[in-house]
Design a protein around this motif. Structure first.
Motif, short mmCIF file in Angstrom:
data_model
loop_
_atom_site.label_atom_id
_atom_site.label_comp_id
_atom_site.label_asym_id
_atom_site.label_seq_id
_atom_site.Cartn_x
_atom_site.Cartn_y
_atom_site.Cartn_z
N ARG A 46 8.90 11.26 -29.89
CA ARG A 46 8.10 13.04 -30.71
C ARG A 46 7.76 12.15 -32.42
O ARG A 46 8.23 11.82 -32.80
N SER A 47 6.12 12.71 -31.83
CA SER A 47 6.59 12.66 -33.81
C SER A 47 5.70 14.02 -34.38
O SER A 47 4.81 14.71 -33.09
N GLU B 180 3.95 19.68 -32.96
CA GLU B 180 4.35 17.76 -32.10
C GLU B 180 4.21 17.66 -31.08
O GLU B 180 2.85 18.32 -30.70
N THR B 181 3.67 16.09 -31.38
CA THR B 181 3.51 16.22 -30.02
C THR B 181 4.53 14.79 -29.68
O THR B 181 4.97 14.14 -29.96
N ALA C 233 11.09 15.49 -23.44
CA ALA C 233 10.95 16.63 -22.68
C ALA C 233 10.07 16.75 -24.35
O ALA C 233 11.22 16.47 -25.38
N PRO C 234 9.04 17.98 -24.77
CA PRO C 234 9.20 18.51 -26.29
C PRO C 234 10.06 19.15 -25.95
O PRO C 234 11.20 19.61 -25.57
N ARG D 85 4.99 25.69 -34.23
CA ARG D 85 5.70 26.76 -34.93
C ARG D 85 5.74 26.59 -36.61
O ARG D 85 4.96 25.82 -37.21
N ALA D 86 6.16 28.02 -37.20
CA ALA D 86 5.66 28.30 -37.95
C ALA D 86 7.15 28.44 -38.76
O ALA D 86 7.71 30.19 -38.00
N ALA D 87 7.01 28.76 -40.02
CA ALA D 87 7.28 29.57 -40.86
C ALA D 87 7.63 30.43 -42.12
O ALA D 87 6.12 29.76 -42.75
#
Length: 701
Positions: A210-211, A258-259, A264-265, A271-273
């Motif tokens: 994942r990146s 995310e990619t 699996a992701p 997402r955000a915070a």
């Protein structure tokens, strides 16, 4: 906010602006800044106000990263820590006016304009707490001026295309029996922190890669005030009062994309915070001194501190580039307060002896709450939590010391200190966990001057590292997405015991000309009850926590030079290099070193003092891997930092500084590995351009 007793003390400090001389005893000869290093048995370095302000830095942390022997632990855009011999996280004792800086103190809250000097002491002294396995850094706040004077400084930083203005000033004055200084600093800093992560694993089919691209805007509004006043009373006594107040508001706006290339992701690939923090921190110190005749002196000191931090946190998904309604809400409230007291008696005796004895103690309490409503999707009911904690740390120490000047060539300092430490941590509805430790701490130091300008030193001391309140309280700080062994939750351990160490230091200094110096030193530490981060599973959740893990050792060597350029009196060169090694016995190697210790650090700098002053400094810190368990390790990629500055009007009433920091613009790299799973992070801090204007106003009486 119930801080009325502290507010009254602070109001008194503000109405009679504030504090007396620092607590650490020292020898001073007017006009010579190397005297402390040349005369004391413990190796020390004094960094003056001019050097701290040379590059126009916004915070003390930025200025200290160029000081020989000091490295600054990266706070990830939040708070940083001071490290000696590559060791931070409590191994280096940080003092504020000679008294331990309480929790909540931040290098980012101090502008260099508020500082008089910084004293770096690589040995131990029985007169201060022995919580100095790596050494001590004493930050002395701005002292009263020798004349009526006002100073104003305005600046702006540009980083990642964002401008951060700052404004500071000082009003000071002096009469026969009274002097004062009122420095103030204001700043606004919207600092971007772009980064990226790469996560890989091969322990499950078909594997994982994942990146993630992350961005964060860390916006801080900060106001700091450090008034100080000194009085000389009619009977010859001196009285000093100092306050330090810091009020900050911080808003952190973060988001991630995310990619997933293989596997699996995560639950929240977009997402955000939002994290908002409001904090106030204040401290007042009072010191009284009386001369008793025959060279004897009695000093008493005391102070109080209080801090409060309120925060709220929201986390949720991003949809079509916009924030969706938040899934999780967490509010926190942290309150800490305490006091410190102490007294010291000093008297010279015949034969070159100077005896001193005294006591000091401190009491700190913290109450902490966390109220949350958290869930992963809107289809499930939120998990509600209400956690409340209370912690207490009590410390008391008594000491006696004899500083003996045997001859002009030989000096010896022998002392002993007995220190007790009591910690108690309780969670609502759970019995308190208490620990009590007694630490006898002898210290022996010798100084030999075989010839003028040459000093040989050796020292043996028992020191310790006390657990911090944050490492004791078992509040769990959770990650909001993708909990894993390389991205665990974190919590404190109320059963932590202090680390204790025997230490040996040796060093050689040679003064070259008026301001030049060549120095070499070495150290060895044997540590018991070393603290190591432990990783465990709580159900399906991965959690890290500190724990005592037996014995460890650390050793190192350092070389330092400060020399004028031959044939160019207005040009000075400085450089240092340090090599450190450490080993934790119960952790299998390789890389079983103390956490975050830098194996190799080096720096070189040049300063040209002409009508147009300019200079540059380069700092190098080698990256290293730290192993906590056979399958778990963390690594950092090190740093290479180049800073430059130009100063117009040096020594004059009006000055203009232009500086560039992090010219090489190298990313900060870290990596966490557990078995075949690895997470690599790169933070891009960016190059910053700093422009500051300064002007002094002389005032008539």
């Amino acid at each position: 906010m119930q801080i009325r007793p502290y507010a009254c003390a602070c109001a008194l400090a503000l109405s009679l602006p504030a504090l007396a001389e620092e607590v650490i005893p020292k020898i001073e000869i007017a006009g010579a800044r190397y005297d402390q290093r040349g005369e004391e048995t413990a190796a020390s370095l004094v960094v003056g106000r001019e050097e701290l302000m040379r590059h126009g830095d916004r915070s003390l942390g930025d200025a200290l990263k160029r000081v020989p022997g000091i490295t600054i632990g990266d706070g990830g855009g939040r708070t940083s820590d001071i490290r000696l011999r590559g060791l931070g996280n409590g191994y280096t004792q940080v003092l504020l006016n000679g008294v331990a800086a309480p929790a909540g103190f931040s290098l980012e809250s101090l502008a260099p304009e508020l500082i008089e000097r910084v004293e770096v002491v690589r040995g131990a002294s029985a007169a201060t707490s022995m919580q100095a396995i790596a050494g001590s850094v004493n930050i002395v706040l701005r002292k009263s001026a020798t004349r009526l004077r006002s100073t104003i400084k305005a600046g702006v930083d540009t980083q990642h295309g964002r401008r951060s203005p700052s404004l500071s000033g000082e009003v000071s004055g002096k009469s026969d029996a009274f002097s004062y200084s009122v420095p103030v600093s204001l700043s606004y800093a919207p600092v971007p922190a772009p980064s990226r992560e790469e996560e890989t694993a091969s322990d499950t089919a078909p594997g994982l890669r994942r990146s993630t691209l992350l961005n964060e805007i860390n916006t801080t509004r900060l106001a700091s005030l450090s008034p100080r006043a000194n009085w000389k009373l009619a009977n010859g006594d001196t009285l000093g009062l100092q306050a330090f107040i810091s009020n900050s508001r911080r808003a952190i706006d973060a988001w991630a994309l995310e990619t997933t290339h293989i596997g699996a992701p995560t639950l929240h690939p977009q997402r955000a915070a939002v994290f908002n923090i409001a904090a106030i921190w204040l401290r007042t110190d009072l010191e009284w001194a009386r001369s008793l005749g025959e060279g004897a002196r009695l000093e008493a000191k005391g102070g109080i501190h209080r801090s409060r931090r309120e925060s709220d946190f929201e986390f949720g998904d991003m949809m079509n580039g916009r924030r969706a309604p938040a899934l999780s809400f967490v509010t926190s409230d942290l309150r800490e307060g305490g006091y410190h007291l102490g007294a010291t008696w000093t008297r010279p005796f015949g034969g070159g002896h100077v005896l001193s004895a005294g006591w000091d103690g401190a009491h700190t309490t913290r109450s902490q709450t966390r109220v949350g409503s958290e869930r992963d999707t809107f289809d499930e009911a939120p998990e509600l939590s209400d956690n409340r904690y209370r912690g207490v740390i009590d410390r008391f120490g008594a000491f006696a010391q004899d500083a003996w000047e045997i001859s002009p060539a030989w000096s010896l300092s022998a002392g002993a200190r007995w220190e007790t430490l009591r910690t108690s941590v309780a969670q609502a509805g759970v019995a308190a966990v208490s620990q009590r430790s007694a630490i006898p701490a002898p210290v022996l130091q010798a100084l030999y001057k075989p010839a003028a300008g040459h000093q040989l030193r050796a020292g043996l001391a028992r020191t310790y590292k006390a657990p911090t309140m944050g490492s004791l309280i078992p509040r769990r700080y959770t990650v909001d997405n993708n909990n894993s062994p390389t991205n665990p939750h974190n919590e404190g351990n109320p059963a932590l015991r202090p680390e204790k160490a025997w230490g040996l230091d040796i060093g050689y200094d040679r003064q070259v000309g008026k301001d030049g110096l060549l120095a070499a030193s070495a150290y060895l530490r044997k540590i018991d009850d070393v603290t190591v981060t432990r990783l465990f599973q709580d159900g399906t959740q991965w959690v890290s926590t500190p724990a005592n893990q037996g014995r460890a050792s650390a050793r190192g060597i350092a070389l330092e030079a400060k020399l004028p350029l031959p044939g160019f009196a207005q040009v000075s060169l400085n450089g240092n290099v340090a090599r450190n090694w450490s080993r934790i016995d119960k952790v299998a190697g390789p890389d079983n070193r103390l956490a975050d210790q830098s194996p190799l650090t080096a720096s070189v700098g040049i300063d040209v003092r002409t009508a147009l002053a300019f200079g540059a400094s380069f700092t190098y810190e080698r990256g290293a891997r730290t192993r906590y368990a056979p399958e778990w390790s963390e690594a950092n990629g090190g740093t290479r930092l180049l800073d430059m500055y130009v100063l117009w009007g040096g020594g004059k009433q009006t000055r203009l500084r232009v500086g560039l920091t992090n010219v090489l613009d190298r990313p900060r790299v870290s990596q966490s590995t557990y078995g075949s799973r690895s997470t690599r992070r790169e933070l891009m801090p960016g190059t910053a351009l700093r422009i500051t204007f300064e002007h002094d106003f002389e005032r008539l009486k």
